[in-house]
Design a protein around this motif. Structure first.
Motif, short mmCIF file in Angstrom:
data_model
loop_
_atom_site.label_atom_id
_atom_site.label_comp_id
_atom_site.label_asym_id
_atom_site.label_seq_id
_atom_site.Cartn_x
_atom_site.Cartn_y
_atom_site.Cartn_z
N GLN A 34 0.58 -1.14 -0.24
CA GLN A 34 -0.13 0.37 -0.16
C GLN A 34 0.92 0.92 0.28
O GLN A 34 0.38 2.14 -0.83
CB GLN A 34 -1.10 0.18 1.09
CG GLN A 34 -1.76 1.03 1.46
CD GLN A 34 -3.30 1.34 0.16
OE1 GLN A 34 -3.26 0.20 0.25
NE2 GLN A 34 -3.43 2.39 -0.56
N THR A 35 1.63 1.03 0.52
CA THR A 35 2.74 1.91 0.91
C THR A 35 3.44 2.59 -0.64
O THR A 35 3.80 3.77 -1.28
CB THR A 35 4.05 2.19 2.16
OG1 THR A 35 3.47 1.95 2.95
CG2 THR A 35 5.08 3.32 2.14
N TYR A 36 3.61 1.37 -1.45
CA TYR A 36 4.24 1.80 -2.09
C TYR A 36 3.45 1.88 -3.68
O TYR A 36 4.20 2.92 -4.05
CB TYR A 36 5.65 0.35 -3.07
CG TYR A 36 5.45 -0.08 -3.88
CD1 TYR A 36 7.34 1.01 -4.59
CD2 TYR A 36 5.10 0.12 -5.22
CE1 TYR A 36 7.65 1.22 -5.49
CE2 TYR A 36 5.62 0.12 -6.83
CZ TYR A 36 7.14 0.15 -6.95
OH TYR A 36 7.56 0.52 -8.57
N GLY A 43 4.18 5.13 -13.94
CA GLY A 43 5.64 4.92 -14.93
C GLY A 43 7.08 4.49 -14.26
O GLY A 43 7.32 5.24 -15.20
N ASP A 44 6.69 3.95 -12.74
CA ASP A 44 7.97 4.23 -12.19
C ASP A 44 8.49 2.61 -13.44
O ASP A 44 7.69 1.44 -12.92
CB ASP A 44 7.95 4.05 -10.79
CG ASP A 44 9.33 2.83 -10.31
OD1 ASP A 44 9.29 2.55 -10.03
OD2 ASP A 44 9.73 3.49 -9.34
N TYR A 47 7.72 -0.75 -10.82
CA TYR A 47 5.92 -1.15 -10.64
C TYR A 47 5.70 -1.96 -11.13
O TYR A 47 5.48 -3.12 -9.93
CB TYR A 47 5.22 0.06 -11.56
CG TYR A 47 3.90 0.58 -11.14
CD1 TYR A 47 4.04 1.37 -9.53
CD2 TYR A 47 3.18 -0.26 -11.43
CE1 TYR A 47 2.19 1.46 -9.10
CE2 TYR A 47 1.77 0.05 -11.07
CZ TYR A 47 1.34 0.73 -9.88
OH TYR A 47 -0.12 0.58 -9.44
N ASP A 48 5.47 -2.65 -12.22
CA ASP A 48 4.62 -4.24 -12.41
C ASP A 48 5.88 -5.14 -11.96
O ASP A 48 4.79 -6.29 -10.94
CB ASP A 48 5.16 -4.43 -14.05
CG ASP A 48 3.78 -3.40 -14.61
OD1 ASP A 48 2.29 -3.10 -14.41
OD2 ASP A 48 3.89 -3.47 -16.13
N VAL A 49 6.94 -4.83 -11.59
CA VAL A 49 7.75 -5.94 -10.93
C VAL A 49 7.88 -5.98 -9.62
O VAL A 49 7.24 -6.79 -8.98
CB VAL A 49 8.84 -6.33 -11.45
CG1 VAL A 49 9.90 -6.97 -10.35
CG2 VAL A 49 9.07 -6.05 -12.42
#
Length: 75
Positions: A34-36, A43-44, A47-49
């Protein structure tokens, strides 16, 4: 043993953890996810990984807890 080795917490496998410990650690992972999500967007580049890694970790902890619970309920 080096000073670093003495300060690291003992690592335990999922099999060694109790159901309560597994569910608590899944909750901790969920809070970290949740924090992440609140601080990073799609766009990071990782992100997906990162999201998939947290989901896999949470799922594994819950799956082991469920299996332990089912095994405990069997005669």
């Amino acid at each position: 043993m080096s000073d670093v080795d003495q300060t690291l917490p003992q690592r335990r496998t999922f099999g060694e953890m109790s159901i309560d410990e597994l569910l608590a650690s899944a909750s901790d992972e969920s809070a970290a996810l949740q924090t992440y999500l609140e601080t990073h967007g799609p766009g990071d580049e990782l992100y997906d990984v990162v999201v998939r890694a947290y989901a896999a970790s949470i799922g594994a902890r819950v799956a082991v807890a469920a299996a332990k619970h089912e095994r405990r309920e069997q005669p």
